[in-house]
Design a protein around this motif. Structure first.
Motif, PDB file in Angstrom:
ATOM      1  N   THR A 156       0.819  -1.208   0.000  1.00 51.16           N
ATOM      2  CA  THR A 156       0.000   0.000   0.000  1.00 51.16           C
ATOM      3  C   THR A 156       0.854   1.259   0.000  1.00 51.16           C
ATOM      4  OG1 THR A 156      -0.152  -0.037   2.421  1.00 51.16           O
ATOM      5  CG2 THR A 156      -1.902  -1.141   1.189  1.00 51.16           C
ATOM      6  N   ARG A 157       2.139   1.124   0.289  1.00 50.01           N
ATOM      7  CA  ARG A 157       3.053   2.286   0.248  1.00 50.01           C
ATOM      8  C   ARG A 157       4.453   1.808  -0.151  1.00 50.01           C
ATOM      9  NH1 ARG A 157       3.574   7.749   2.134  1.00 50.01           N
ATOM     10  NH2 ARG A 157       5.633   8.209   2.957  1.00 50.01           N
ATOM     11  N   GLN A 158       4.570   1.352  -1.352  1.00 46.62           N
ATOM     12  CA  GLN A 158       5.884   1.081  -1.921  1.00 46.62           C
ATOM     13  C   GLN A 158       6.418   2.394  -2.479  1.00 46.62           C
ATOM     14  OE1 GLN A 158       8.845  -0.293  -2.376  1.00 46.62           O
ATOM     15  NE2 GLN A 158       8.197  -2.215  -3.330  1.00 46.62           N
ATOM     16  N   VAL A 159       7.588   2.808  -2.039  1.00 47.57           N
ATOM     17  CA  VAL A 159       8.169   4.067  -2.494  1.00 47.57           C
ATOM     18  C   VAL A 159       9.250   3.774  -3.534  1.00 47.57           C
ATOM     19  CG1 VAL A 159       9.437   6.147  -1.828  1.00 47.57           C
ATOM     20  CG2 VAL A 159       7.664   5.224  -0.317  1.00 47.57           C
ATOM     21  N   VAL A 198       3.493  -1.821   4.055  1.00 48.85           N
ATOM     22  CA  VAL A 198       2.654  -0.654   4.325  1.00 48.85           C
ATOM     23  C   VAL A 198       3.412   0.656   4.516  1.00 48.85           C
ATOM     24  CG1 VAL A 198       0.844  -2.099   5.318  1.00 48.85           C
ATOM     25  CG2 VAL A 198       2.569  -1.080   6.826  1.00 48.85           C
ATOM     26  N   ASP A 199       4.733   0.627   4.652  1.00 53.87           N
ATOM     27  CA  ASP A 199       5.426   1.896   4.862  1.00 53.87           C
ATOM     28  C   ASP A 199       6.927   1.756   4.642  1.00 53.87           C
ATOM     29  OD1 ASP A 199       5.618   4.580   5.377  1.00 53.87           O
ATOM     30  OD2 ASP A 199       5.312   4.451   7.535  1.00 53.87           O
ATOM     31  N   SER A 200       7.521   2.833   4.123  1.00 57.12           N
ATOM     32  CA  SER A 200       8.967   3.025   4.074  1.00 57.12           C
ATOM     33  C   SER A 200       9.243   4.360   4.747  1.00 57.12           C
ATOM     34  CB  SER A 200       9.479   3.041   2.637  1.00 57.12           C
ATOM     35  OG  SER A 200       9.272   1.796   2.013  1.00 57.12           O
ATOM     36  N   ILE A 201      10.203   4.398   5.648  1.00 55.89           N
ATOM     37  CA  ILE A 201      10.466   5.590   6.442  1.00 55.89           C
ATOM     38  C   ILE A 201      11.762   6.231   5.982  1.00 55.89           C
ATOM     39  CG2 ILE A 201      10.861   6.499   8.764  1.00 55.89           C
ATOM     40  CD1 ILE A 201       9.164   3.183   8.454  1.00 55.89           C
ATOM     41  N   TYR A 202      11.728   7.559   5.803  1.00 54.44           N
ATOM     42  CA  TYR A 202      12.894   8.311   5.353  1.00 54.44           C
ATOM     43  C   TYR A 202      13.132   9.507   6.261  1.00 54.44           C
ATOM     44  CZ  TYR A 202      12.185   5.524   1.178  1.00 54.44           C
ATOM     45  OH  TYR A 202      12.013   4.466   0.322  1.00 54.44           O
ATOM     46  N   ASP A 203      14.307  10.091   6.133  1.00 53.86           N
ATOM     47  CA  ASP A 203      14.610  11.288   6.899  1.00 53.86           C
ATOM     48  C   ASP A 203      13.559  12.360   6.609  1.00 53.86           C
ATOM     49  OD1 ASP A 203      16.195  14.034   7.290  1.00 53.86           O
ATOM     50  OD2 ASP A 203      17.192  12.490   8.483  1.00 53.86           O
ATOM     51  N   GLU A 204      13.194  13.093   7.653  1.00 50.37           N
ATOM     52  CA  GLU A 204      12.114  14.067   7.547  1.00 50.37           C
ATOM     53  C   GLU A 204      12.396  15.166   6.528  1.00 50.37           C
ATOM     54  OE1 GLU A 204      13.608  13.132  10.288  1.00 50.37           O
ATOM     55  OE2 GLU A 204      12.094  12.107  11.516  1.00 50.37           O
ATOM     56  N   ARG A 205      13.660  15.429   6.238  1.00 51.84           N
ATOM     57  CA  ARG A 205      13.992  16.531   5.336  1.00 51.84           C
ATOM     58  C   ARG A 205      13.488  16.294   3.915  1.00 51.84           C
ATOM     59  NH1 ARG A 205      18.729  15.688   2.296  1.00 51.84           N
ATOM     60  NH2 ARG A 205      19.771  13.707   2.740  1.00 51.84           N
TER      61      ARG A 205
END
Length: 317
Positions: free
Chosen positions: A71-74, A253-260
């Motif tokens: 559902t959230r492949q980046v 369901v999710d990939s997490i990256y630096d907020e910038r």
């Protein structure tokens, strides 16, 4: 990001682009492009090539197995031409099969890399725990007709949190150079007939989550006690492990990256679990050497990209 907004159709997007992709993996042999079978990567690249009028090569935050959903492949790619936000999204979706869709697109800096820059990846494995077989949900859940003790599964799963050698949970054909991975959290909860394993880590081995789900199901059914997972970890031997759960219940369901990088925030999937109300990026990442090293890597790449000579700057302009 809200659930509803207007795609811009006036400003062409320049430079590297990140995209959010959703797909039903039932008929695909995994994400990665293959010569002999249908893959999600090929479907996306073919669709983007039609929008661009030229070949497009994408890079993904992770590779999913045959039959696994997302559902959230980046992904990211360097487009050969400039198109507007609306043109990329509408154009790609027009040319994609009905089981794949682009959710959003966003310009990112040249140091963004969907795979190398990911600080964490999150999956949800869903059991439909009822006597009758599923009908409407049959392609998105794993049916278990034996009662599952979700609380016992949750307690057993806490042995997985932290950095461990996951040899007992990797497929025989896994190509990773190391079996060590760091799990940020593992939660098992019941929502009516749904029993959900929610797991996030820095990365995962081939079939790792499905093997964990199979072992936790043995605990939930009462076939194994709550020490089962801890014992399997200690064995470091897949041949002494438990069964592999079916692919249909697994969702990336999710990939997490630096907020910038400021990637869009959206509700975590699948929509079967929309009632939980959790959106992406809400969990705090652990203060660990692995996360810190990945953050330093992205920052160092950004710094080096700005330290170019006048000749290099002219060539890139």
């Amino acid at each position: 990001m809200t659930l509803f907004y207007h795609f811009d159709e006036t400003q062409p997007l320049a430079g590297r682009l990140a995209m959010g992709i959703e797909y039903d993996g039932s008929r695909f042999c995994g994400f990665q492009r293959l010569k002999h079978a249908a893959s999600v990567q090929q479907a996306i690249e073919d669709a983007l090539a039609k929008v661009a009028g030229a070949p497009v090569r994408i890079h993904a935050s992770g590779r999913t197995d045959s039959g696994v959903h997302a559902t959230r492949q980046v992904i990211h790619f360097d487009p050969p031409v400039q198109r507007t936000e609306k043109a990329w999204i509408f154009g790609a979706n027009t040319n994609l099969p009905r089981d794949v869709a682009v959710r959003w697109v966003k310009p990112v800096s040249d140091d963004f890399h969907s795979r190398l820059g990911a600080l964490g990846r999150r999956y949800r494995y869903i059991f439909l725990n009822q006597i009758s077989r599923p009908v409407l949900e049959r392609a998105n859940v794993t049916w278990c007709r034996d009662p599952l003790d979700a609380d016992a599964m949750h307690r057993a799963a806490q042995a997985l949190v932290g950095e461990h050698d996951f040899s007992s949970f990797r497929a025989a054909g896994c190509q990773s150079k190391t079996p060590w991975r760091q799990m940020h959290f593992v939660e098992v909860k019941r929502y009516g007939p749904l029993v959900v394993i929610d797991i996030q880590g820095n990365a995962f081995l081939h079939h790792m989550i499905r093997n964990i789900a199979g072992a936790l199901a043995s605990v939930g059914r009462g076939v194994q006690d709550e020490g089962h997972i801890e014992r399997l970890l200690a064995l470091k031997n897949r041949r002494k492990g438990d069964v592999t759960a079916p692919a249909c219940g697994l969702h990336f369901v999710d990939s997490i990256y630096d907020e910038r990088f400021e990637l869009p925030k959206e509700p975590l999937g699948p929509n079967l679990l929309a009632f939980t109300g959790e959106w992406t990026g809400e969990r705090v990442l652990p203060d660990s050497p692995r996360v810190a090293a990945r953050r330093r890597l992205t920052f160092s790449k950004q710094a080096s990209s700005h330290q170019t000579s006048p000749t290099q700057q002219e060539a890139s302009s």
